[in-house]
Motif scaffolding. Structure first.
Motif, PDB file in Angstrom:
ATOM      1  N   GLU A  66       0.815  -1.219   0.000  1.00  0.00           N
ATOM      2  CA  GLU A  66       0.000   0.000   0.000  1.00  0.00           C
ATOM      3  C   GLU A  66       0.844   1.263   0.000  1.00  0.00           C
ATOM      4  N   ASN A  67       1.860   1.252   0.841  1.00  0.00           N
ATOM      5  CA  ASN A  67       2.804   2.363   0.807  1.00  0.00           C
ATOM      6  C   ASN A  67       4.108   1.896   1.450  1.00  0.00           C
ATOM      7  N   GLN A  68       5.123   2.686   1.280  1.00  0.00           N
ATOM      8  CA  GLN A  68       6.458   2.312   1.691  1.00  0.00           C
ATOM      9  C   GLN A  68       6.555   2.079   3.194  1.00  0.00           C
ATOM     10  N   LYS A  69       5.914   2.974   3.923  1.00  0.00           N
ATOM     11  CA  LYS A  69       6.032   2.964   5.374  1.00  0.00           C
ATOM     12  C   LYS A  69       5.416   1.682   5.976  1.00  0.00           C
ATOM     13  N   ILE A  70       4.169   1.404   5.604  1.00  0.00           N
ATOM     14  CA  ILE A  70       3.492   0.233   6.158  1.00  0.00           C
ATOM     15  C   ILE A  70       4.234  -1.039   5.753  1.00  0.00           C
ATOM     16  N   LEU A  71       4.676  -1.087   4.516  1.00  0.00           N
ATOM     17  CA  LEU A  71       5.355  -2.295   4.058  1.00  0.00           C
ATOM     18  C   LEU A  71       6.626  -2.540   4.869  1.00  0.00           C
ATOM     19  N   LEU A  72       7.405  -1.506   5.040  1.00  0.00           N
ATOM     20  CA  LEU A  72       8.667  -1.654   5.757  1.00  0.00           C
ATOM     21  C   LEU A  72       8.416  -2.031   7.218  1.00  0.00           C
ATOM     22  N   GLU A  73       7.449  -1.372   7.807  1.00  0.00           N
ATOM     23  CA  GLU A  73       7.084  -1.661   9.191  1.00  0.00           C
ATOM     24  C   GLU A  73       6.676  -3.133   9.336  1.00  0.00           C
ATOM     25  N   THR A  74       5.843  -3.592   8.406  1.00  0.00           N
ATOM     26  CA  THR A  74       5.387  -4.983   8.453  1.00  0.00           C
ATOM     27  C   THR A  74       6.570  -5.926   8.249  1.00  0.00           C
ATOM     28  N   ALA A  75       7.424  -5.591   7.291  1.00  0.00           N
ATOM     29  CA  ALA A  75       8.582  -6.441   7.001  1.00  0.00           C
ATOM     30  C   ALA A  75       9.432  -6.628   8.255  1.00  0.00           C
ATOM     31  N   LYS A  76       9.656  -5.534   8.948  1.00  0.00           N
ATOM     32  CA  LYS A  76      10.497  -5.617  10.143  1.00  0.00           C
ATOM     33  C   LYS A  76       9.882  -6.518  11.207  1.00  0.00           C
ATOM     34  N   VAL A  77       8.597  -6.360  11.455  1.00  0.00           N
ATOM     35  CA  VAL A  77       7.990  -7.165  12.521  1.00  0.00           C
ATOM     36  C   VAL A  77       7.891  -8.641  12.149  1.00  0.00           C
ATOM     37  N   VAL A  78       7.579  -8.940  10.898  1.00  0.00           N
ATOM     38  CA  VAL A  78       7.473 -10.367  10.547  1.00  0.00           C
ATOM     39  C   VAL A  78       8.858 -11.017  10.551  1.00  0.00           C
ATOM     40  N   LYS A  79       9.842 -10.248  10.142  1.00  0.00           N
ATOM     41  CA  LYS A  79      11.220 -10.747  10.185  1.00  0.00           C
ATOM     42  C   LYS A  79      11.601 -11.090  11.631  1.00  0.00           C
ATOM     43  N   LYS A  80      11.271 -10.180  12.533  1.00  0.00           N
ATOM     44  CA  LYS A  80      11.601 -10.358  13.944  1.00  0.00           C
ATOM     45  C   LYS A  80      10.931 -11.611  14.513  1.00  0.00           C
ATOM     46  N   SER A  81       9.715 -11.882  14.036  1.00  0.00           N
ATOM     47  CA  SER A  81       8.990 -13.049  14.550  1.00  0.00           C
ATOM     48  C   SER A  81       9.443 -14.346  13.894  1.00  0.00           C
ATOM     49  N   GLY A  82      10.252 -14.246  12.842  1.00  0.00           N
ATOM     50  CA  GLY A  82      10.785 -15.474  12.256  1.00  0.00           C
ATOM     51  C   GLY A  82      10.438 -15.737  10.806  1.00  0.00           C
ATOM     52  N   ALA A  83       9.698 -14.831  10.166  1.00  0.00           N
ATOM     53  CA  ALA A  83       9.411 -15.035   8.741  1.00  0.00           C
ATOM     54  C   ALA A  83      10.712 -14.899   7.947  1.00  0.00           C
ATOM     55  N   LYS A  84      10.799 -15.600   6.827  1.00  0.00           N
ATOM     56  CA  LYS A  84      11.990 -15.536   5.987  1.00  0.00           C
ATOM     57  C   LYS A  84      11.726 -14.828   4.656  1.00  0.00           C
ATOM     58  N   ILE A  85      10.473 -14.742   4.317  1.00  0.00           N
ATOM     59  CA  ILE A  85      10.124 -14.160   3.017  1.00  0.00           C
ATOM     60  C   ILE A  85       9.000 -13.141   3.222  1.00  0.00           C
ATOM     61  N   LEU A  86       9.119 -12.029   2.516  1.00  0.00           N
ATOM     62  CA  LEU A  86       8.096 -10.981   2.585  1.00  0.00           C
ATOM     63  C   LEU A  86       7.127 -11.153   1.423  1.00  0.00           C
ATOM     64  N   ARG A  87       5.842 -11.200   1.718  1.00  0.00           N
ATOM     65  CA  ARG A  87       4.861 -11.276   0.652  1.00  0.00           C
ATOM     66  C   ARG A  87       4.164  -9.911   0.538  1.00  0.00           C
ATOM     67  N   GLY A  88       3.610  -9.619  -0.630  1.00  0.00           N
ATOM     68  CA  GLY A  88       2.923  -8.355  -0.823  1.00  0.00           C
ATOM     69  C   GLY A  88       2.609  -8.210  -2.298  1.00  0.00           C
ATOM     70  N   GLY A  89       1.406  -7.787  -2.616  1.00  0.00           N
ATOM     71  CA  GLY A  89       0.984  -7.718  -4.009  1.00  0.00           C
ATOM     72  C   GLY A  89       1.131  -6.323  -4.581  1.00  0.00           C
ATOM     73  N   ALA A  90       1.802  -6.214  -5.718  1.00  0.00           N
ATOM     74  CA  ALA A  90       1.903  -4.940  -6.423  1.00  0.00           C
ATOM     75  C   ALA A  90       0.865  -4.905  -7.546  1.00  0.00           C
ATOM     76  N   PHE A  91       0.508  -6.082  -8.005  1.00  0.00           N
ATOM     77  CA  PHE A  91      -0.572  -6.227  -9.000  1.00  0.00           C
ATOM     78  C   PHE A  91      -1.640  -7.086  -8.337  1.00  0.00           C
ATOM     79  N   LYS A  92      -2.853  -6.585  -8.228  1.00  0.00           N
ATOM     80  CA  LYS A  92      -3.883  -7.284  -7.466  1.00  0.00           C
ATOM     81  C   LYS A  92      -5.040  -7.751  -8.333  1.00  0.00           C
ATOM     82  N   PRO A  93      -5.349  -9.035  -8.326  1.00  0.00           N
ATOM     83  CA  PRO A  93      -6.535  -9.515  -9.048  1.00  0.00           C
ATOM     84  C   PRO A  93      -7.775  -9.253  -8.210  1.00  0.00           C
ATOM     85  N   ARG A  94      -8.546  -8.272  -8.557  1.00  0.00           N
ATOM     86  CA  ARG A  94      -9.726  -7.911  -7.767  1.00  0.00           C
ATOM     87  C   ARG A  94     -10.997  -8.225  -8.529  1.00  0.00           C
ATOM     88  N   THR A  95     -11.961  -8.817  -7.852  1.00  0.00           N
ATOM     89  CA  THR A  95     -13.227  -9.171  -8.480  1.00  0.00           C
ATOM     90  C   THR A  95     -13.902  -7.951  -9.101  1.00  0.00           C
TER      91      THR A  95
END
Lengths: 338, 338, 338, 338
Positions: B106-135
């Motif tokens: 959605e934006n740089q700030k939220i993405l980075l913030e999320t990346a940091k916290v999931v990394k800290k909890s043990g995630a190894k890969i960051l997911r996030g859609g730049a192209f979204k299939p929406r109904t």
């Protein structure tokens, strides 16, 4: 939109929701019941829909009220849309239009032969795939542009109009050059980039329902095309996937009158894919007409045993001719022509 | 392939089938029973499959014997495939790999913030859609290349690897420039042109099961990519469409051990889409590990209420962290690490 | 039966299977292929079916060949079965028989009023439930024997025949006393004790397809009744459960020609339950006739707003009358009368 | 309940609906929007539900708000129900209870042998069918009372408790004489007369989810039993029917946490029927525990090749023992015992 609150939702949670709404310029009303309360909002559902309200604390469930599609809706346009495929062929009028031909374009000779016989029996549009979506990478994938040329040539020779499938956005210019109607197959009903692209051209689009797509989702995909500016969309029911395995798909004829009650777009039915068995095609074609279909899409092959694809569900020309005669009677019984 | 003949099949019809087989270089054997006869052919099923045998006179049904996929099969490769996403992250080994992040970038700030916290909890890969299939054409469609740049930047800053979805063949070069794993979404599982294209690159592909696709069809789509030369395919179970409406989809965990019995490819599970309800995600993530998943894909958002999409099924960072601790215990119980 | 062996099946495993067969008095034949071998057995499938062959070591899968039903099969009886409901009403002949009436028998007055109007419009059989299978224990459960008496009385007064549902084996004697046709509802299609009991009486049975039952399972349930000695079974397609929620059920009209290709039993269609929306009933009734139905079952209520059940899908008498006029034209178009 | 009106609903139609509500003692509120209006009613949904509101003129759709079940709801009883099967065996507590045994009771010797081995491996309850619901009338139908006696005898000899299926209301007294838990099979989940009868006794009931039943319908069927006065209901997820054919059913483990969020009743899982393949049973049993199941139901047979039914999905005693050891680790990981 109705937001049903949990029985134990706190005042703070409710206020939070109401304020959120107001911040978006909406006017929510709160209705407090004995067992639980609800918050309602009417209008501007587009705005509300972007909120993940079910994730809000205190919310039990969220119930949409308005339809998510607009341009495809009968509320938007009250008269039936008639789609012209050129050459005087119109889908959505009193006349039921039959599209017939082989599953795949295999070679010039067979295609032309098939075109001539289906024309003679009363078909108005020639179908045939130059690009084929095949489950296996090892199956015949279609002739590509050569196939499109054969289709265009068969049109020249017979006067039939042509419908053919597009699978890849990169071929759009090429496909529109040769065809009168662009077909979006079931597997691509939610290929949104493809929908956006065909929304930009002015060639009519035949949009097939995905095998696990609801009626609402079919209309949402039509909305993509309509929103792009292309008003000539034909919907096609071609069978859905269920637990039944005797037939290849379950032809959902309920969808025909259901769609007619929701949209102004014409609806055609493909009993070849909808049954997957040639022995059932003729009878179900008749049922489709009785259900209100504006057209039919039928696979015909002069020698199904040699067909590169879908031979199991293709009719022989003689069977097709017999079927057309029966269909004319049913069409007449429901006040249509064929 | 077994061809079951009708009880009243004539000698002429049977001879016709047998000769057809022989013409294709196959050796059919005829077995005549009291009630009906059958014709069997073993080997070269690719050849036989092109024949629409059920359309032949005298044939009641045709039963395939061999599996229609090869390269995806355990018969083809007996050891589990380990897919490297770079940076030492390997999917398909003893370690269970968690991919986490927001549904949409959605934006740089939220993405980075999320990346940091999931990394800290043990995630190894960051997911996030730049192209979204929406109904809906009216929903947020993704940031496009800008979103890809944010992902790449978050990778720089956190050391996480990146997985993101591709929807359109025309963006392949762009997407592969930024991502470590290309995701093919459920709606594109049978977008064969897209499968062919990602088969040509060397970036690993995460292939999501279509909502109405069988296990066999998922393997056939993997076969398209493998046949193209890309050996790094990760399969993803993300819920199928059934009659149940309480959950967004029905997470088919049977598919995990089923796939393990058929293929050497790694299998990950997406309980966010598989349930559609954040309250069920953690528990089903644990069930996925017990079922043998090699990885998980989890939607996490620091403020689900503000998420542009899928807020209903996103975990808060704190919940994600608690979940990861629970998952570690289950992973250990089944002899894996996380 | 075809037993497909694993590629690595040992000689010992194969011998074990072959001996097991021979011990059962069967004559298996082994066919050794390059990639894998198969064992086939023809005849006495009843015997073989009791073996859990897929649990045998070395076996990959087992494929049945013969149909599991006999008496219901067209192979067993080649001419269409005509079921007489008495009073000259025959289901399965040239005439399409319409069964109409309220969902539940609510009171004497409404039932009689409905009976008179449907009779006048051309219905031959009065439907109405005295015992109602309701999802909720708090919903109206039916009038029981009183309801049956009202039905019998309406028959006296109008000359219509009567069909009504049985739910409990203990009421069999009571129900047969009053009705001309016993209905087994969708939820009881696999209530095998009930099937066995109705197999013992000589009242015709209308067997509704379960909401998740295959065509084959429907025929197997018919087989229970036929095997009990009751030859008068009428099959009824009434919609199956799928992912689609716009309609209450998905009316599977494919099942009509499919059943006609497999069995000699008559097939009727219930578009009221098959759609769940009165606005779709008339059109789908016509489609059912075009699909080859031998009869229709239609819910009619003089005041749907006051109906104790299924008011949403009931037709008003005037709509029913209009529908019957339209249906007559379609019946004629397909060579039937109504 | 929310009644969404059509955009063109007239004032007269709206008044009619409002008055109807008031006549029933309800207090409806009307909310008039720009595009359309809605009428809401809160409370006494039982009363409202009897009205076929969708059949009223001017009504577009009706949306229920309250849950249709009460006694089964967490709102009704907030603490988990613990069901005692006697002998100190309690389902719904910290301990996960395993029910194991053959599909059918075949003879005294095999049953006792199986009972002893499953007991030794840690099972607490012996399962086995004396009455068998078989798709074919020609398959083994169970030993009846003799089978029940064998079960009771095995209980005497091993100390295991017993669960067995009832199919016919007429055998209720007989079955309750021998068993500790009465099983209602998937095919009888909506055999309402049977539900009413087992609601009257005080033997605990294990209620299996129907193959096409929603979570809500399962709870409604539990409500029938609870409303009858029997408070000891155990719910059982055993796989639902979907389009996937590789597995016999699709085990819906989402249903476990979903049910836990809706009801106080204990939930057990049957991975034998849920997969239909013995090779998948152990792994899915572990997944079920991780998903929060309170118990498991597992088919075990000392010689699956000789089993009269379900041999394909039965575990050998040695496999069962190995599985139990693995499950203990997973149980511990999620804070349970086994």
């Amino acid at each position: 939109m109705i937001i049903v609150l949990k029985p134990n939702a706190t005042k703070k949670q409710i206020d939070h929701i109401v304020k959120k709404m107001e911040k978006l310029g909406l006017k929510p009303w709160l209705s407090e019941g004995v067992e639980r309360s609800i918050v309602g909002v009417i209008g501007k559902e587009d705005v509300i829909r972007t909120l993940p309200l079910e994730g809000f604390p205190g919310v039990e469930k969220v119930i949409p009220i308005l339809k998510p599609y607009k341009r495809a809706s009968l509320d938007f346009k009250k008269t039936p849309t008639k789609v012209s495929a050129g050459g005087g062929v119109v889908i959505g009028g009193k006349e039921i239009i039959v599209m017939a031909g082989p599953c795949s374009v295999e070679n010039q000779k067979i295609l032309l032969e098939t075109a001539k016989v289906v024309k003679k029996s009363g078909a108005k549009i020639l179908r045939g795939g130059a690009f084929k979506p095949r489950t296996s990478p090892y199956s015949f994938q279609g002739l590509g542009e050569v196939g499109l040329k054969y289709l265009a040539e068969a049109r020249e020779r017979t006067g039939l109009r042509v419908v053919t499938e597009i699978m890849d956005v990169r071929t759009l210019e090429m496909v529109t050059k040769y065809t009168d109607i662009i077909q979006i197959g079931a597997r691509n009903m939610q290929n949104f980039d493809l929908l956006k692209e065909v929304g930009k051209v002015r060639t009519p689009v035949l949009l097939k329902r995905g095998i696990a797509s609801t009626i609402k989702e079919l209309l949402m995909s039509a909305e993509y095309i309509l929103a792009g500016g292309n008003k000539d969309v034909i919907l096609c029911e071609r069978g859905i996937r269920t637990f039944e395995t005797f037939t290849r798909n379950t032809l959902d004829l309920n969808a025909v009158p259901a769609l007619k009650s929701l949209t102004h777009l014409p609806v055609v039915v493909d009993p070849s894919h909808g049954t997957g068995r040639w022995g059932l095609v003729s009878v179900m074609a008749g049922a489709a007409i009785a259900a209100g279909a504006d057209g039919l899409m039928i696979e015909v092959h002069p020698n199904p045993e040699e067909a590169f694809s879908d031979g199991d569900q293709s009719l022989l020309p003689a069977k097709f001719d017999t079927m057309m005669k029966s269909l004319r009677k049913i069409a007449k019984a429901v006040g249509r022509t064929l």
